[in-house]
Structures are given as structure tokens and as C-alpha cells.
Design a protein around this motif. Sequence first.
Motif, PDB file in Angstrom:
ATOM      1  N   LEU A 211      21.159   9.401  -6.304  1.00 18.84           N
ATOM      2  CA  LEU A 211      20.231   9.404  -7.429  1.00 18.84           C
ATOM      3  C   LEU A 211      18.821   9.040  -6.976  1.00 18.84           C
ATOM      4  O   LEU A 211      17.833   9.586  -7.481  1.00 18.84           O
ATOM      5  N   ASP A 212      18.725   8.118  -6.032  1.00 20.98           N
ATOM      6  CA  ASP A 212      17.421   7.759  -5.493  1.00 20.98           C
ATOM      7  C   ASP A 212      16.750   8.975  -4.856  1.00 20.98           C
ATOM      8  O   ASP A 212      15.559   9.223  -5.048  1.00 20.98           O
ATOM      9  N   MET A 213      17.548   9.773  -4.142  1.00 21.92           N
ATOM     10  CA  MET A 213      16.997  11.000  -3.540  1.00 21.92           C
ATOM     11  C   MET A 213      16.689  12.041  -4.614  1.00 21.92           C
ATOM     12  O   MET A 213      15.737  12.813  -4.488  1.00 21.92           O
ATOM     13  N   ASP A 214      17.499  12.082  -5.677  1.00 25.41           N
ATOM     14  CA  ASP A 214      17.189  12.979  -6.794  1.00 25.41           C
ATOM     15  C   ASP A 214      15.782  12.697  -7.316  1.00 25.41           C
ATOM     16  O   ASP A 214      14.996  13.614  -7.556  1.00 25.41           O
ATOM     17  N   LEU A 215      15.493  11.410  -7.479  1.00 25.37           N
ATOM     18  CA  LEU A 215      14.187  11.045  -8.017  1.00 25.37           C
ATOM     19  C   LEU A 215      13.072  11.299  -7.006  1.00 25.37           C
ATOM     20  O   LEU A 215      11.967  11.680  -7.377  1.00 25.37           O
ATOM     21  N   GLU A 216      13.372  11.092  -5.716  1.00 22.30           N
ATOM     22  CA  GLU A 216      12.369  11.392  -4.706  1.00 22.30           C
ATOM     23  C   GLU A 216      12.006  12.865  -4.711  1.00 22.30           C
ATOM     24  O   GLU A 216      10.885  13.247  -4.358  1.00 22.30           O
ATOM     25  N   GLN A 217      12.953  13.707  -5.120  1.00 20.16           N
ATOM     26  CA  GLN A 217      12.708  15.148  -5.125  1.00 20.16           C
ATOM     27  C   GLN A 217      12.364  15.670  -6.519  1.00 20.16           C
ATOM     28  O   GLN A 217      12.325  16.869  -6.742  1.00 20.16           O
ATOM     29  N   GLY A 218      12.133  14.763  -7.460  1.00 16.14           N
ATOM     30  CA  GLY A 218      11.617  15.183  -8.766  1.00 16.14           C
ATOM     31  C   GLY A 218      12.650  15.557  -9.798  1.00 16.14           C
ATOM     32  O   GLY A 218      12.304  16.078 -10.847  1.00 16.14           O
ATOM     33  N   CYS A 219      13.936  15.321  -9.535  1.00 17.02           N
ATOM     34  CA  CYS A 219      14.967  15.702 -10.513  1.00 17.02           C
ATOM     35  C   CYS A 219      15.169  14.594 -11.534  1.00 17.02           C
ATOM     36  O   CYS A 219      16.298  14.157 -11.803  1.00 17.02           O
ATOM     37  N   HIS A 220      14.073  14.114 -12.119  1.00 15.44           N
ATOM     38  CA  HIS A 220      14.178  12.957 -13.003  1.00 15.44           C
ATOM     39  C   HIS A 220      14.824  13.303 -14.339  1.00 15.44           C
ATOM     40  O   HIS A 220      15.614  12.523 -14.866  1.00 15.44           O
ATOM     41  N   ALA A 221      14.485  14.486 -14.891  1.00 14.20           N
ATOM     42  CA  ALA A 221      15.040  14.839 -16.201  1.00 14.20           C
ATOM     43  C   ALA A 221      16.556  14.951 -16.138  1.00 14.20           C
ATOM     44  O   ALA A 221      17.265  14.498 -17.030  1.00 14.20           O
ATOM     45  N   GLU A 222      17.070  15.553 -15.053  1.00 14.30           N
ATOM     46  CA  GLU A 222      18.512  15.703 -14.913  1.00 14.30           C
ATOM     47  C   GLU A 222      19.196  14.358 -14.665  1.00 14.30           C
ATOM     48  O   GLU A 222      20.328  14.135 -15.073  1.00 14.30           O
ATOM     49  N   ALA A 223      18.479  13.449 -13.969  1.00  9.78           N
ATOM     50  CA  ALA A 223      19.090  12.171 -13.609  1.00  9.78           C
ATOM     51  C   ALA A 223      19.257  11.239 -14.801  1.00  9.78           C
ATOM     52  O   ALA A 223      20.131  10.373 -14.797  1.00  9.78           O
ATOM     53  N   VAL A 224      18.419  11.396 -15.826  1.00  9.18           N
ATOM     54  CA  VAL A 224      18.468  10.473 -16.969  1.00  9.18           C
ATOM     55  C   VAL A 224      19.841  10.467 -17.608  1.00  9.18           C
ATOM     56  O   VAL A 224      20.389   9.406 -17.942  1.00  9.18           O
ATOM     57  N   SER A 225      20.426  11.644 -17.796  1.00  3.21           N
ATOM     58  CA  SER A 225      21.731  11.731 -18.449  1.00  3.21           C
ATOM     59  C   SER A 225      22.781  10.951 -17.674  1.00  3.21           C
ATOM     60  O   SER A 225      23.530  10.132 -18.230  1.00  3.21           O
ATOM     61  N   GLU A 226      22.849  11.189 -16.358  1.00  2.00           N
ATOM     62  CA  GLU A 226      23.861  10.512 -15.537  1.00  2.00           C
ATOM     63  C   GLU A 226      23.611   9.013 -15.484  1.00  2.00           C
ATOM     64  O   GLU A 226      24.552   8.209 -15.574  1.00  2.00           O
TER      65      GLU A 226
ATOM     66  N   ARG B  91      33.169   6.704 -31.323  1.00  2.95           N
ATOM     67  CA  ARG B  91      32.681   5.446 -30.751  1.00  2.95           C
ATOM     68  C   ARG B  91      32.753   5.437 -29.225  1.00  2.95           C
ATOM     69  O   ARG B  91      32.925   4.384 -28.597  1.00  2.95           O
ATOM     70  N   ARG B  92      32.625   6.614 -28.648  1.00  4.70           N
ATOM     71  CA  ARG B  92      32.520   6.717 -27.191  1.00  4.70           C
ATOM     72  C   ARG B  92      31.025   6.821 -26.851  1.00  4.70           C
ATOM     73  O   ARG B  92      30.493   7.899 -26.554  1.00  4.70           O
ATOM     74  N   HIS B  93      30.356   5.689 -26.940  1.00  6.62           N
ATOM     75  CA  HIS B  93      28.895   5.685 -26.873  1.00  6.62           C
ATOM     76  C   HIS B  93      28.331   6.150 -25.533  1.00  6.62           C
ATOM     77  O   HIS B  93      27.335   6.883 -25.518  1.00  6.62           O
ATOM     78  N   PRO B  94      28.914   5.763 -24.381  1.00  5.06           N
ATOM     79  CA  PRO B  94      28.343   6.255 -23.113  1.00  5.06           C
ATOM     80  C   PRO B  94      28.384   7.780 -23.004  1.00  5.06           C
ATOM     81  O   PRO B  94      27.420   8.411 -22.567  1.00  5.06           O
ATOM     82  N   GLN B  95      29.514   8.376 -23.397  1.00  7.29           N
ATOM     83  CA  GLN B  95      29.635   9.841 -23.326  1.00  7.29           C
ATOM     84  C   GLN B  95      28.661  10.511 -24.296  1.00  7.29           C
ATOM     85  O   GLN B  95      28.069  11.548 -23.987  1.00  7.29           O
ATOM     86  N   ALA B  96      28.502   9.909 -25.472  1.00  9.30           N
ATOM     87  CA  ALA B  96      27.557  10.471 -26.445  1.00  9.30           C
ATOM     88  C   ALA B  96      26.145  10.463 -25.883  1.00  9.30           C
ATOM     89  O   ALA B  96      25.404  11.454 -25.984  1.00  9.30           O
ATOM     90  N   ALA B  97      25.763   9.345 -25.286  1.00  8.05           N
ATOM     91  CA  ALA B  97      24.412   9.249 -24.707  1.00  8.05           C
ATOM     92  C   ALA B  97      24.227  10.252 -23.581  1.00  8.05           C
ATOM     93  O   ALA B  97      23.164  10.878 -23.447  1.00  8.05           O
TER      94      ALA B  97
ATOM     95  N   LEU C 175      13.117   7.837 -16.509  1.00  7.74           N
ATOM     96  CA  LEU C 175      12.537   7.987 -17.840  1.00  7.74           C
ATOM     97  C   LEU C 175      11.014   8.061 -17.770  1.00  7.74           C
ATOM     98  O   LEU C 175      10.381   8.881 -18.445  1.00  7.74           O
ATOM     99  N   TYR C 176      10.426   7.229 -16.939  1.00  9.41           N
ATOM    100  CA  TYR C 176       8.963   7.228 -16.832  1.00  9.41           C
ATOM    101  C   TYR C 176       8.462   8.571 -16.329  1.00  9.41           C
ATOM    102  O   TYR C 176       7.495   9.126 -16.846  1.00  9.41           O
ATOM    103  N   ARG C 177       9.130   9.114 -15.314  1.00 13.33           N
ATOM    104  CA  ARG C 177       8.687  10.396 -14.762  1.00 13.33           C
ATOM    105  C   ARG C 177       9.003  11.558 -15.695  1.00 13.33           C
ATOM    106  O   ARG C 177       8.461  12.649 -15.528  1.00 13.33           O
TER     107      ARG C 177
ATOM    108  N   HIS D  60      25.641  13.236 -23.130  1.00 18.21           N
ATOM    109  CA  HIS D  60      25.467  14.606 -23.621  1.00 18.21           C
ATOM    110  C   HIS D  60      24.145  14.769 -24.364  1.00 18.21           C
ATOM    111  O   HIS D  60      23.510  15.832 -24.290  1.00 18.21           O
ATOM    112  N   ALA D  61      23.708  13.731 -25.058  1.00 19.74           N
ATOM    113  CA  ALA D  61      22.401  13.812 -25.707  1.00 19.74           C
ATOM    114  C   ALA D  61      21.292  13.962 -24.665  1.00 19.74           C
ATOM    115  O   ALA D  61      20.354  14.739 -24.848  1.00 19.74           O
ATOM    116  N   GLU D  62      21.420  13.228 -23.578  1.00 20.20           N
ATOM    117  CA  GLU D  62      20.434  13.352 -22.505  1.00 20.20           C
ATOM    118  C   GLU D  62      20.454  14.750 -21.894  1.00 20.20           C
ATOM    119  O   GLU D  62      19.407  15.308 -21.546  1.00 20.20           O
TER     120      GLU D  62
END
Length: 981
Positions: free
Chosen positions: A178-193, A905-911, A215-217, A913-915
Amino acid sequence: MNGVPRVPEQRRPEGPPLRFSVLGPVRAWRGGEPLSTGSPQQRALLAALLLRDGRTATASELIDAIWGEESPSQALAAVRTYASRLRKALDPGVLASESGGYAIKLPPDALDLAVAEELWSDAEKARGAGDLCQARSLLKKALGLWDGEPLANVPGPYADNQRTRLEEWRLQLTEARLDMDLEQGCHAEAVSELTALTAAHPLRERLRELLMLALYRSGRQAEALAVYADTRRLLADELGVDPRPGLAELQQRILQADPALAEPSAAVAEPASTPVRPAQLPATVPDFTGRASFVAELSEVLAVAEGKVMAVSALAGIGGVGKTTLAVHVAHAARVHFPDGQLYVDLQGAGPRPSEPETVLGAFLRALGTADSSIPDSLAERSALYRSVLDGRRVLVLLDNARDAAQVRHLLPGTEGCAALVTSRVRMVDLVGAHLVDLDVMSPEEALQLFTRIVGEERVASEREAALDVVAACGFLPLAIRIAASRLAARRTWTVSVLAAKLADERRRLDELQAGDLAVKATFELGYGQLEPAQARAFRLLGLADGPDISLAAAAAVLDLSLSETEDLLEALVDTSLVESAAPGRYRYHDLVRLYARACAERDEQPPAERDAALSRLLDFYLASAARVYAMERPGDRLVDHLALTAYAGLDFANGGEALDWLYREADCLLACVRQSADVGADPDRLRRAVDLLWAAKDLAESGANSHRYETTAVAVRDAARAAGDAWAEGRARTTLTNVLLVSGWIEAAEEEASQAMRLAELVGDTAAICWVANDRGIISLHQSRYSDGELFFKKSLESSRSAGNRSSEATALCNLSRAHLSLDRTATAVETAQQGITIYDEIGSALRSANGRYALGLALIRANRLNEALAQLTDALTIFATHRQRLWEGTTHFRIAQVHLAARRHPQAAQHAEQALALRCIGGDRMRGNVLVLLGRSLLGIGQVDRAKACWQDALGLFEQCGVQEAEEVRGLLSPAAAA
């Protein structure tokens, strides 16, 4: 056998190798055949041996590993029994008895854990060498080896300890990836995970830090700060401690909008397809001549950009004066100052369809490595992301052939260390801060030097006066000189005097050479006059077609020739430099050459009707091909039966994937053909075929990259049809416009277009349009909470579909009618109606449309509180939408799946998929985005991220207030102090 080591010869010399896994259930295979690993205790023994990396484990160690302090009295006998059974199941010699214990010695690639460790080691080496693409790919492969919980269902204290160790290592690998994802700009995709991971591991601060940065990026600063607030409160409540200093420092940097946080810029999916250091400059000409003062001036300006200021130089001059040649030469010389890459684009400013800045920004962002899913829709957002991507980099941007300053402003980097070179026919006095250069024609000495370099010193030296006559006749324009000299160089039997005489005999040519921009047209006449008749015809006719380029197949349609004949002609034109080869099988004109070709067509194409016939064949080609794509995507849909007939055949496609590839690849050319064919004054038949082509290509409306262009094209066609007084064409044009407005979330505008479309369709008796407009009006009614009206419209669409025998649109009407029933609280009927629609889709084999049916059924099942069934239907729909590149529906389905998880009430999974819905961006406009943010906030609240939930609701409130919709009141309630209490 004690003390006898295993030797390779003891194993079977032939047969498939053994493989073992511990990163999941403990399993063994011989080739592809699974082997029995016995009871849980026997698997515990096998795991203990596999995890010792070939070292011997004594019997007492194995007993402790399997049972711990509560071992049975017959533990030693049991261990020997388990070992004996394993020895029989495995190859001879694999399990060896050594020194009173046992050992398994295998090749490194026989155990999944060993493979994962090797991949991790290679990833660390790649990262140390700066190859983040390779490192990230290797880590993804390593993580892909996990198959659930490590050592699943294996008993014993040793397995418990190893399970904890392996789970921790998996998390570390995930954080590194994930750190490398962010270094390469994949921030939008990383938020969900990261949202899901922080829910599963709420006290893991590194995950929280990565989430804040992602989130900031992604432009979600309030949520990023809210994550910190949630983390601080959680750590204080659970552990009585403050966040570690790194997390607090990141919060401060976000508060200060630290530019360094945005430095990593581009999401690189594959190093071969998305380079992070673009090198797009065209080749410089080897015989570049003169312009020394301009080269020095521009080079000096570009050099000061290094680490100091963003430099902009704008070159202006008439067509053919050599602006591009000079800019490319200077740009190549300045590359040393811009190690992070060079971007180039021809803005086609001199043509009738200048490049749109948002389209150029999309191409630039992709070249810099940004994933398609991370590229926003609007010009302002793309421009902001572009500047963020370039921040901290040293990149040179060459913007060639600009129409005016307005076209280039959004394309300027705007950060220190970067620079831009702009060429244009106009002097950009309104481009603030630009270093302006006015480029005039060459001096006689420079012109002669250029001519000599191309032709050769030997041929020119003896005819210097004739050479001066040639360059003078060319008006000292570099482009004219180059064409004339190249023609002479290719004809060894000619003398310079022969060329000078030809120019002198061209009275029209000489007149035009003295008339500004017409000089370029006169120069092209030299090359055009030497073409064979078939080549000249191809040059004239192909220049008539709008669009950035043209494919070989489309060119064959224009010329009414075979592919091989067309290719021969086009390659001959490439050799003359009148046409460029944009890519294998694709060709393009420089915009000035295109204008010249059109002038030639008007002058020379006889009879004149052949010009219209050529464009008519091109329109037929696109319409027939697009109709075939539509039919393959929607089996059983009879819309294609209601499209205008074509006299020229289209392409055949081997499969749906190939068909979609063609449609999206040809999007710009196809839409340009629609606009050109619908121009006011075009014949009625062409206008109607243009409208039908737009309808057949409706998949482009749901493409984030094409929806804006599709909408503007639909508006142009509507206006052309209205001006022509063609109610049939206008009704269909408004039908297509309704659809794209719905996709974009402009409900009121869609309602206006749909109302007019229905009126016109009923007036002329266009049953196909009536069917689709009624369906769209029903959808609009649902958006406007007019559920009874929606039901009536869907019933009208259903009746029209059945009358026309269109089973696909019948199923569509049923599935949408299900949504109306659901809105009217007739849940059972909604479920039944959706199932009827799905049955029809399955009978006619329409996979894509069946996804819409499963989506509708999923909504009904949610209301019926049959959540598991709803999740199954929506998951199937999601897979189909993703396969068929329906980004709008893919994002919307993620939202619905999130609703199911939230209800359960599966809140992590809901979040999560929303992301994912937000990351796709194309989800139906601001109102829908607001709905996703509200749901995301509720999900975050369920996993204790209170402040971040409020940040989501605050963003949603802003969107709802901007749209003026009633959902704003609900969100105000969520944000009220009473709700917080």
C-alpha cells in the motif's frame, strides 16, 4: 533408517513434483492432484516439519508442537504413526528419519511460504534499486499466495504461534504494498482497501497513517483529519496513549497543506504501458538550420526553470514558418534540465476542431502513469490533478499548434522546475508571464543553407543563383523550402534550375506564396502535383474526414477500396510526408495539410458528388460497425432493426471484447463523423444516419472518458435536426441526449429533452424512440419521486416493446417497472417483475442486460430483507458490469452492495464497497455521489471512525445543497448536535 540422509536419487526420477501450502489450509499436491494430509494432528506434524525449512525436528519437539503441555501418554507412538502415513502419501525419500526425529527437505519453490519469502526479498531489492513498479508487482504476487487464514484449522501451540507470525507478516507486506501504491499515485484505489483494513485492525497506526495520506491525495482533506481524530480518541480509550509522533506530524502537514505530500504522482499499473517518465517529443530534424538567436534565447529561458521557476515561452508566427521544428529542436537540447520527462501534444488549433483541454489533460495524466479510474471528469479537477502530479518534478511540456491562450492555460504545469513551450499562429499577449517570441521567415542565407543541406552541396554549388530563386519563390518559409528541396533530392536527374523553372511557371503558386497563410498551400502543391492519380484521389478524399486520425479500415470505406489497396496508397502518402503514420494501421494529417487536401478536393474532385459519397461511405462504415457492437453487447435487442440502412458494410468482430475495444478506440473519430454528417445543410439521409450512429454508440455515453464529448455531439445533432426541420431525426437526437444527461445526473435537463423527444416520436410514429423515451421518462420520474408516473411510463415502454417484438427492451421495461413497484411499497410484485425480466434476458442470452435485471432484483430483495439473496444478485451484476466496462453501473452496484452490508451490520465491508464506488468516479452525478458519501459515513460510524463519518456527511451536505435536493435535510440531521449525542 535413523541417521540416513535423504538423497535425490531416492525420489522418483519421473512424475510431477510435490507442492505444499501453509498460507491457508495445510495441503499437498502431486502436480495438479491433491494428496490426503490426514487428521488435524497429522497436518500439525506436517506443518511443523514444513516450517522448519528442512531442519530436523526431534520427536519431543514435535510432541510439544502438536499438544503442548497436555500431550497424551501415547504421543510418541502417535507421532510415529502420523510420520509413517505421511511417508506413504508423499514421494519416496521426501520425509526422512534423522537422529531420532524427522525432516522434510524440498526445493525452494515447493512450499508457498518459501516462494512468498523469495518474492518479498526480490521486491526489497527492486525497491532499493528504485524500480517501484517491479517491487509492487512482486509484492502483489506474494500476497496472492495467501488463501485465507494461515495453517487454517491446524491445532497445537506451534501452529498458533506460527499463525500469528504469518498473519503479522502478511499485514507488513500489505502495508509495504500500500505504501508503494501511494508512492505511485494509486491513492483513490487504496482508500477502499485501507478503510476495510483499519476497521479490521483499529489499533494499527501505520494503516491509519496510510489512510490519511490516501484520503488527502484524493482531495478529501477533511476526512483525512477526521481519521486522526478518530485514532487519537480510540487510542486514548483503549490504551490510554497518544498517537505516535509520525501520525501527529502527518496531521500537521495536512493542516498546512504541505506540497511535499503530493509529490508521488502516478499510479503505474504496468511499467510497459504507463511510463512514469514520458518522452513524447517528436524526433528533431537532423538538418536543422539557422535560428541561432532564437535557440539561444529560448534555451536560456528554459534553463532558469531548473529548480527556480516555471517558465513559459510562446512562439508565434504564420503557418509553415517553422515554429514546431524550432520548438522541438530547443526542447531536445533542454532535456538535460528536465530529467522527469517531456510531454507533447498537437492541439490542432488551426483546424475546425481544436483539441479540448480536458481531453489533452487525460492523455497527459495517463502518460504520467495515472490510472484511468483516478482521472476525474471535469476540466478543473483534471487540471488540478495534473498540477499535483507535476509538483516536485522537472518536466517540459511542448504545446504545439495552439489556437489561443484559453486553450493552453489549463495545460501549463504551474510549478517550479517545470517549463512549457507553446507554438501558435497568434501572439499570446494575454498569456500572463509568458516569454513571447515572434518567429519570422528565414533569412536568405539561412534558407539557402537549409536547402543545401537537404539537396547536397555538390548539386547546389554549381547553381547557386537558381537555388536562391527557389528559396525566394518559397517565400523563405522553412516548410515550403523543405518540401521543395526534398522533392529535388529524391529526383537525381533533375537540376536545381529545373525546379526553379517549375516554380517560376506556377503563377498561382507564386501569388499564393506572397499571401501569408496561402504560402503553405502553394508549397504543398509541389508534392501533390507529383502524386499518381490514385494517390491524389486518396489524399483529397481522406482529408475530408474530421477526427484526430483515421484507421485503415475507415480509410478503405472513404476510398471504396480493399484494405491492401488502401494501405499501399496511404504508405505512399506517408513517404511523401503528406500524411503521417500515427500508429500501425492509423494515419493522420497535419492540420494545415488537411486544409490543403480539402481545397484540392473542392478544386479537383470530379464529379463533386464524389466528395459527399466518400463521407457517406465513412458514415455507413461507422454506423454498420457500431450497430454490430450494439448487437453483440445486447443479444435480442431489436434496436438495430430500426436503424437506417447502410450501403457500405462495417467490421466483423470475433467477440464482444474485440467489439468494445474497437468502439472505445474509435470514439473520437466516430463522434467527429457524427458531428460532420449532421452539419446544417447536410442531406436528410445523412443526418438521420448520423443520429442513428450516435444511438448505436450509446455505450460511449457511460464512459467517463467519452461522456462529455458524446453529450456535446448529441447537442450539435439535435440543433442540426431542429434547424433542418426533421422531426424524426430531432426526436432520436433528443433521445440520445436524454440518456447521456441521465448518466451525468442532470435530471431536470433530461426531463426537458425526454418530453420533447416523446412528443416528436409520437408525432412521426417512431416506435423505437417511443419505447426508449418512455423508459427514460420512467427513470426520470423515479429520480423525481413521481413513482406513479414512473409506473405508467414503464408500462408504456413495456407495451411498445411487446408490440415491436423487442424482447430485450421488454425485459428492460420489466426490470425498471420492478423499481417503480418497489418505490410504491409493492415489494413482492417488485421481486416477481424483476425475475420475469431476468428470465427473458437469460433466454435471449443478453449477459450485459441481465446485469441490469439482477441489479433491479437485488434492490427488491434488499427491501424484502432477503439480504443474502440480494448480495448474490448484486455481486453477479457487478462482475458483468465490470466485464463490459460499464463504469456507471459498476459504481452504482458497489453502492447497492454497500447498502446490503450496512443493513446486515457488516460495516467494514459496507465502507469498502462505498469507497470503491467513489473511486470509480462515474456514478451518476453529484447527487448520487452525495448518497454514497452518506452511506460511507454511516459505515464509518459503525466501525468507530466518528470524525471521518462527519467529514463524509459534510461533503455530502455540500453536494446536496448545490443540487437543491431534499436529502440535505437528512444530512443536517446526521450532523446535528442532538444526533451526535
